[in-house]
Design an enzyme around this catalytic site. Sequence first.
Site, PDB file in Angstrom:
ATOM      1  N   CYS A  59       7.345   2.171   5.980  1.00 27.42           N
ATOM      2  CA  CYS A  59       6.185   2.267   6.594  1.00 27.42           C
ATOM      3  C   CYS A  59       6.101   3.953   7.010  1.00 27.42           C
ATOM      4  CB  CYS A  59       6.069   1.334   7.588  1.00 27.42           C
ATOM      5  SG  CYS A  59       5.941  -0.333   7.118  1.00 27.42           S
TER       6      CYS A  59
ATOM      7  N   THR B 279      -1.395  -2.505   5.581  1.00 30.00           N
ATOM      8  CA  THR B 279      -1.457  -1.102   6.405  1.00 30.00           C
ATOM      9  C   THR B 279      -2.586  -0.390   5.356  1.00 30.00           C
ATOM     10  OG1 THR B 279       0.288  -1.338   7.649  1.00 30.00           O
ATOM     11  CG2 THR B 279      -0.584   0.757   7.447  1.00 30.00           C
TER      12      THR B 279
ATOM     13  N   THR C 271       0.875  -1.232   0.095  1.00 31.17           N
ATOM     14  CA  THR C 271       0.063  -0.052  -0.023  1.00 31.17           C
ATOM     15  C   THR C 271       0.850   1.365  -0.110  1.00 31.17           C
ATOM     16  OG1 THR C 271      -0.077   0.098   2.350  1.00 31.17           O
ATOM     17  CG2 THR C 271      -2.030  -1.353   1.239  1.00 31.17           C
TER      18      THR C 271
ATOM     19  N   PHE D 187      13.586   4.421  20.586  1.00 25.04           N
ATOM     20  CA  PHE D 187      12.984   5.801  19.870  1.00 25.04           C
ATOM     21  C   PHE D 187      13.351   7.099  19.772  1.00 25.04           C
ATOM     22  CE2 PHE D 187      10.746   3.685  16.070  1.00 25.04           C
ATOM     23  CZ  PHE D 187      11.062   2.517  16.263  1.00 25.04           C
TER      24      PHE D 187
HETATM   25  N1  LIG Z   1       7.606  -4.103   5.477  1.00 25.74           N
HETATM   26  C1  LIG Z   1       7.310  -3.862   6.689  1.00 25.74           C
HETATM   27  O1  LIG Z   1       8.248  -3.569   7.580  1.00 25.74           O
HETATM   28  C2  LIG Z   1       5.909  -3.842   7.189  1.00 25.74           C
HETATM   29  C3  LIG Z   1       5.532  -3.930   8.464  1.00 25.74           C
HETATM   30  C4  LIG Z   1       4.342  -3.627   8.938  1.00 25.74           C
HETATM   31  C5  LIG Z   1       3.189  -3.533   8.124  1.00 25.74           C
HETATM   32  N2  LIG Z   1       3.465  -3.635   6.443  1.00 25.74           N
HETATM   33  C6  LIG Z   1       2.594  -3.216   5.636  1.00 25.74           C
HETATM   34  O2  LIG Z   1       2.312  -4.655   4.851  1.00 25.74           O
HETATM   35  C7  LIG Z   1       1.970  -4.438   3.608  1.00 25.74           C
HETATM   36  C8  LIG Z   1       2.641  -4.941   2.591  1.00 25.74           C
HETATM   37  O3  LIG Z   1       4.245  -4.495   2.845  1.00 25.74           O
HETATM   38  P1  LIG Z   1       5.534  -5.289   2.306  1.00 25.74           P
HETATM   39  O4  LIG Z   1       6.619  -4.460   2.733  1.00 25.74           O
HETATM   40  O5  LIG Z   1       5.538  -6.783   2.714  1.00 25.74           O
HETATM   41  O6  LIG Z   1       5.275  -5.118   0.634  1.00 25.74           O
HETATM   42  P2  LIG Z   1       6.160  -5.840  -0.689  1.00 25.74           P
HETATM   43  O7  LIG Z   1       6.037  -4.714  -1.574  1.00 25.74           O
HETATM   44  O8  LIG Z   1       7.354  -6.094   0.247  1.00 25.74           O
HETATM   45  O9  LIG Z   1       5.261  -6.974  -0.958  1.00 25.74           O
HETATM   46  C9  LIG Z   1       4.047  -6.947  -1.692  1.00 25.74           C
HETATM   47  C10 LIG Z   1       3.743  -8.235  -2.217  1.00 25.74           C
HETATM   48  O10 LIG Z   1       2.500  -8.220  -3.015  1.00 25.74           O
HETATM   49  C11 LIG Z   1       2.427  -8.582  -4.192  1.00 25.74           C
HETATM   50  N3  LIG Z   1       1.180  -8.304  -4.775  1.00 25.74           N
HETATM   51  C12 LIG Z   1       0.656  -7.218  -5.125  1.00 25.74           C
HETATM   52  N4  LIG Z   1      -0.571  -7.354  -5.950  1.00 25.74           N
HETATM   53  C13 LIG Z   1      -0.758  -8.652  -5.793  1.00 25.74           C
HETATM   54  C14 LIG Z   1      -1.956  -9.460  -5.933  1.00 25.74           C
HETATM   55  N5  LIG Z   1      -3.200  -8.644  -6.553  1.00 25.74           N
HETATM   56  N6  LIG Z   1      -2.132 -10.590  -5.987  1.00 25.74           N
HETATM   57  C15 LIG Z   1      -0.945 -11.416  -5.352  1.00 25.74           C
HETATM   58  N7  LIG Z   1       0.313 -10.558  -5.179  1.00 25.74           N
HETATM   59  C16 LIG Z   1       0.214  -9.197  -5.135  1.00 25.74           C
HETATM   60  C17 LIG Z   1       3.576  -7.821  -4.876  1.00 25.74           C
HETATM   61  O11 LIG Z   1       4.099  -8.756  -5.990  1.00 25.74           O
HETATM   62  C18 LIG Z   1       4.662  -7.972  -3.788  1.00 25.74           C
HETATM   63  O12 LIG Z   1       5.214  -9.326  -3.735  1.00 25.74           O
HETATM   64  C19 LIG Z   1       1.845  -2.864   3.261  1.00 25.74           C
HETATM   65  O13 LIG Z   1       0.617  -2.362   3.555  1.00 25.74           O
HETATM   66  C20 LIG Z   1       2.892  -2.373   4.384  1.00 25.74           C
HETATM   67  O14 LIG Z   1       2.463  -1.064   4.774  1.00 25.74           O
HETATM   68  C21 LIG Z   1       4.774  -3.610   6.128  1.00 25.74           C
END
Ligand SMILES: NC(=O)c1ccc[n+]([C@@H]2O[C@H](COP(=O)([O-])OP(=O)(O)OC[C@H]3O[C@@H](n4cnc5c(N)ncnc54)[C@H](O)[C@@H]3O)[C@@H](O)[C@H]2O)c1
Length: 435
Positions: A264, A123, A86, A253
């Site tokens: 994030c 998120t 997101t 922090f």
């Molecule tokens: N990275 C962090 O530390 C963290 C921590 C807490 C929350 N979040 C939240 O979690 C969510 C994911 O973050 P992330 O860092 O894992 O993202 P990321 O970009 O690493 O992974 C997202 C994955 O989703 C896949 N994707 C997108 N559309 C799709 C679909 N229609 N079908 C199947 N796969 C699809 C993408 O190819 C990608 O591999 C976000 O909303 C982020 O804010 C992230």
Amino acid sequence: MNITMIGTGYVGLVTGACLAEFGHQVTCMDKDQEKISFLENGGIPIYEPGLDQLVAKNVSEGRLSFTADLGEAVSDAVAIFVAVGTPSSRRGDGYADLTYIYAAARELAEHLTGYTVVVDKSTVPVGTARQVARVIAETNPEADFDVVSNPEFLREGAAINDFMRPDRVVVGSESERATEVMKEVYDPLYLISTPVVTTNLETAELIKYAANAFLSVKISFINEMATICESVGADVIDLAKAVGLDGRIGSKFLHPGPGYGGSCFPKDTLALLRVAQEHGVAARIVEAGVEVNAAQKARMVKKIRDALGGSESGKTIAALGLTFKPETDDLREAPALTILPPLFEKGAKIRVHDPKGMPEASQLFPDYIYADTAYDACKGADAVVLFTEWNQYRALDLTRIKSLMKNPVFIDLRNVYDPQKLRNAGFTYHGVGRN
Ligand SMILES: NC(=O)c1ccc[n+]([C@@H]2O[C@H](COP(=O)([O-])OP(=O)(O)OC[C@H]3O[C@@H](n4cnc5c(N)ncnc54)[C@H](O)[C@@H]3O)[C@@H](O)[C@H]2O)c1
């Protein structure tokens, strides 16, 4: 329990592997076929400590599998987690881009059979879970499902421990049946008495933004204090220690630095501002935190320029660390990526080293020089800038570094080194909030 993960990125892969470790049968799905093939062949597309062993173990024990085929992934699933990205909207207006969320909702809706809980792990702004429910119901009016909000709080670099031993689990649910399914999903966490906050959808969605906003404001606060310290001759390390020892404040922090980054805080604070504004409410503290953070990064550009004698043109900068924090290869919104380009554009030569971030960085900044070691990065440098506090940068051979550099200027943006130690080693020292 059969669980599907849609989106196999930082959160999806860690969540999938940990839920498999809990004993569930997990299928991680991603539309990125290359990523899935890599995983199927035993590769791990991201760097996260311990993840390779956890994935390998659960794959070999038959609880974790990967697919790019949504139909295959979703059939039989009792719970479908949506963990797609997101990011901030490409329009640059700070709104969260929910394209991936709604696409996933539409795609999964077609494959639903039997009662299923769709879990928003990503998120998302307040109100998204209800929109996900609407999209699913419109796409498949026959579907028997509930949407639950279950925000994730893991930190990259410590993700597995954070998932296995979280401070709390938040479940936004308006259905008893869905809440029961979530209890079963997280059963091992109930056994270790993890606090679980069960609330409505809106509250669960807002909790995640409030937590990230609070932490980012705390960072901006100490960064502002660091700037005041520099102006009045105070030391921010002593200040942060004394302030943090107050149990009401806490020491976490309160580390000044080049400003927060990562996948994030930057996007979530902006998205929270848009949510508030869209509802006619001001979120002035968060707004100030965002502004202070941008100013902090710009101030670091000036700090480096000043340390180089007022101009970076023709100077060589050795950058140690590129990722937004240690123990990850994630470069999203990393401070180094905001601070280095203006220096490069004004004529600085940039030599960099990072233990995990260089493959991606070299795609983003092909004109920088990528060194094999921290020492190699320092060759001929007019200043070394420590951007990320990787362990391997905590005990550098200062004599060797000095002998490699053209000018022994050390800019420690993470306050890792004792200023006196650097001065004794013959460096001109610059920290954040210390004189
Ligand atoms: N990275 C962090 O530390 C963290 C921590 C807490 C929350 N979040 C939240 O979690 C969510 C994911 O973050 P992330 O860092 O894992 O993202 P990321 O970009 O690493 O992974 C997202 C994955 O989703 C896949 N994707 C997108 N559309 C799709 C679909 N229609 N079908 C199947 N796969 C699809 C993408 O190819 C990608 O591999 C976000 O909303 C982020 O804010 C992230």
